[in-house]
Design a protein around this motif. Structure first.
Motif, PDB file in Angstrom:
ATOM      1  N   ASN A 109       5.398   9.873  -5.484  1.00 45.55           N
ATOM      2  CA  ASN A 109       4.794   9.852  -4.158  1.00 45.55           C
ATOM      3  C   ASN A 109       4.720   8.408  -3.684  1.00 45.55           C
ATOM      4  OD1 ASN A 109       2.495  12.286  -5.360  1.00 45.55           O
ATOM      5  ND2 ASN A 109       4.208  12.716  -3.995  1.00 45.55           N
ATOM      6  N   LYS A 111       2.637   6.013  -0.917  1.00 41.12           N
ATOM      7  CA  LYS A 111       1.440   6.007  -0.071  1.00 41.12           C
ATOM      8  C   LYS A 111       1.260   4.641   0.580  1.00 41.12           C
ATOM      9  CE  LYS A 111      -3.530   7.044  -0.246  1.00 41.12           C
ATOM     10  NZ  LYS A 111      -4.654   7.448  -1.129  1.00 41.12           N
ATOM     11  N   VAL A 124       0.267   9.512   2.834  1.00 38.42           N
ATOM     12  CA  VAL A 124       1.291   9.783   1.828  1.00 38.42           C
ATOM     13  C   VAL A 124       2.549  10.237   2.558  1.00 38.42           C
ATOM     14  CG1 VAL A 124       1.908  11.230  -0.150  1.00 38.42           C
ATOM     15  CG2 VAL A 124      -0.439  10.432   0.126  1.00 38.42           C
ATOM     16  N   TRP A 125       3.680   9.674   2.180  1.00 31.96           N
ATOM     17  CA  TRP A 125       4.922   9.977   2.881  1.00 31.96           C
ATOM     18  C   TRP A 125       5.413  11.394   2.597  1.00 31.96           C
ATOM     19  CZ3 TRP A 125       8.654   5.175   2.406  1.00 31.96           C
ATOM     20  CH2 TRP A 125       7.985   4.034   2.896  1.00 31.96           C
ATOM     21  N   LYS A 126       6.015  11.996   3.621  1.00 28.35           N
ATOM     22  CA  LYS A 126       6.640  13.305   3.463  1.00 28.35           C
ATOM     23  C   LYS A 126       7.776  13.426   4.481  1.00 28.35           C
ATOM     24  CE  LYS A 126       3.998  16.079   6.789  1.00 28.35           C
ATOM     25  NZ  LYS A 126       3.203  17.309   6.984  1.00 28.35           N
ATOM     26  N   THR A 139       3.629  10.354   7.652  1.00 22.28           N
ATOM     27  CA  THR A 139       2.438  10.497   6.821  1.00 22.28           C
ATOM     28  C   THR A 139       1.965  11.951   6.855  1.00 22.28           C
ATOM     29  OG1 THR A 139       0.995   9.896   8.673  1.00 22.28           O
ATOM     30  CG2 THR A 139       1.733   8.118   7.207  1.00 22.28           C
ATOM     31  N   GLY A 141       1.444  13.695   3.810  1.00 19.25           N
ATOM     32  CA  GLY A 141       1.830  14.365   2.584  1.00 19.25           C
ATOM     33  C   GLY A 141       0.672  14.516   1.615  1.00 19.25           C
ATOM     34  N   GLU A 143      -0.604  13.925  -2.358  1.00 13.89           N
ATOM     35  CA  GLU A 143      -0.343  13.142  -3.562  1.00 13.89           C
ATOM     36  C   GLU A 143      -0.574  14.024  -4.787  1.00 13.89           C
ATOM     37  OE1 GLU A 143      -1.033   8.497  -4.760  1.00 13.89           O
ATOM     38  OE2 GLU A 143      -2.691   9.580  -3.836  1.00 13.89           O
ATOM     39  N   THR A 150       4.744  21.343  -2.582  1.00 10.49           N
ATOM     40  CA  THR A 150       4.672  19.931  -2.192  1.00 10.49           C
ATOM     41  C   THR A 150       6.045  19.274  -2.228  1.00 10.49           C
ATOM     42  OG1 THR A 150       4.234  19.222  -4.478  1.00 10.49           O
ATOM     43  CG2 THR A 150       2.323  19.729  -3.084  1.00 10.49           C
ATOM     44  N   ASN A 153       7.133  16.026  -0.384  1.00 11.27           N
ATOM     45  CA  ASN A 153       6.369  14.791  -0.626  1.00 11.27           C
ATOM     46  C   ASN A 153       6.947  13.922  -1.743  1.00 11.27           C
ATOM     47  OD1 ASN A 153       4.480  15.949   1.186  1.00 11.27           O
ATOM     48  ND2 ASN A 153       3.394  16.929  -0.491  1.00 11.27           N
ATOM     49  N   TRP A 154       8.038  14.376  -2.373  1.00 15.29           N
ATOM     50  CA  TRP A 154       8.549  13.689  -3.560  1.00 15.29           C
ATOM     51  C   TRP A 154       9.861  12.971  -3.288  1.00 15.29           C
ATOM     52  CZ3 TRP A 154       5.399  13.251  -7.634  1.00 15.29           C
ATOM     53  CH2 TRP A 154       4.327  14.145  -7.725  1.00 15.29           C
TER      54      TRP A 154
END
Length: 209
Positions: A109, A111, A124-126, A139, A141, A143, A150, A153-154
């Motif tokens: 993740n 952030k 958190v980036w997504k 943002t 996402g 964690e 999820t 988000n990875w």
């Protein structure tokens, strides 16, 4: 992820050419990611993400001005317009960190280190679907909690010769998904970090904040 969101994600997979659908991780053995001083990247430490190629912009940061829906949130991940600007620092949280060291080809993740924001969700980036065939980084996402819910988000850091690139090729679940390096997509006066077969990989380096 809700059923409707998962369905949308599945559909967009097939909008890309099939060479990007296999979802095979890098065959190279994971190795420590190094910053520009030669030190290993570590979890919980803040880093600036800078372009390798100079003269076309600065580091990665967050903005609301690039939101094509004209909403304040979520914030989009974009490249600073001025080369002298380092952008917004981030921290990395791997799915499986070894001794706190960030490794290549490892799910993690990302952030952003925001101190003030009006957005309720975490920085958190997504992946965020915005245009046909293009997913912007934004943002909002989650964690941790690896799995199909999820999946957007990875991300991974991959070696590219002597440089690095970000990729979306998650292996946190047994599911077929997109597998492609991220690039810079020009839209609405901003240079968005994005997943698209229309842009080349964005080569990056890391500087400890």
């Amino acid at each position: 992820m809700k059923t409707s969101q998962l369905l949308a994600f599945t559909i967009i997979c097939f909008a890309f050419s099939t060479e990007f659908l296999i979802g095979i991780a890098s065959t190279a053995a994971p190795e420590p990611v190094l910053d520009i001083s030669g030190q290993k990247l570590r979890t919980g430490v803040k880093y600036y993400i800078l372009p390798v190629l100079r003269g076309k912009g600065g580091g990665l940061t967050l903005t609301s001005s690039g939101n094509i829906n004209h909403n304040t949130c979520p914030l989009h991940v974009v490249q600073e317009k001025l080369e002298v600007l380092k952008g917004q620092s981030v921290t990395f949280t791997p799915y499986n960190a070894k001794d706190g060291v960030i490794l290549t080809s490892t799910d993690l993740n990302i952030k952003s280190s925001l101190t003030k924001t009006t957005c309720a969700k975490a920085p958190v980036w997504k992946l965020l679907k915005e245009l046909s065939g293009v997913w912007f980084l934004a943002t909002g996402g989650v964690e941790g909690n690896p799995g199909i819910d999820t999946i957007v988000n990875w991300f991974k850091i991959e070696k590219a010769d002597k440089d690095y690139v970000f990729s979306f090729c998650p292996s946190v679940c047994k599911c077929q998904t997109l597998c492609r390096e991220l690039g810079i997509y020009d839209y609405g006066g901003n240079k968005h970090l994005a997943l698209s077969d229309q842009v080349p990989p964005f080569r990056i380096m890391f500087k400890r904040a």
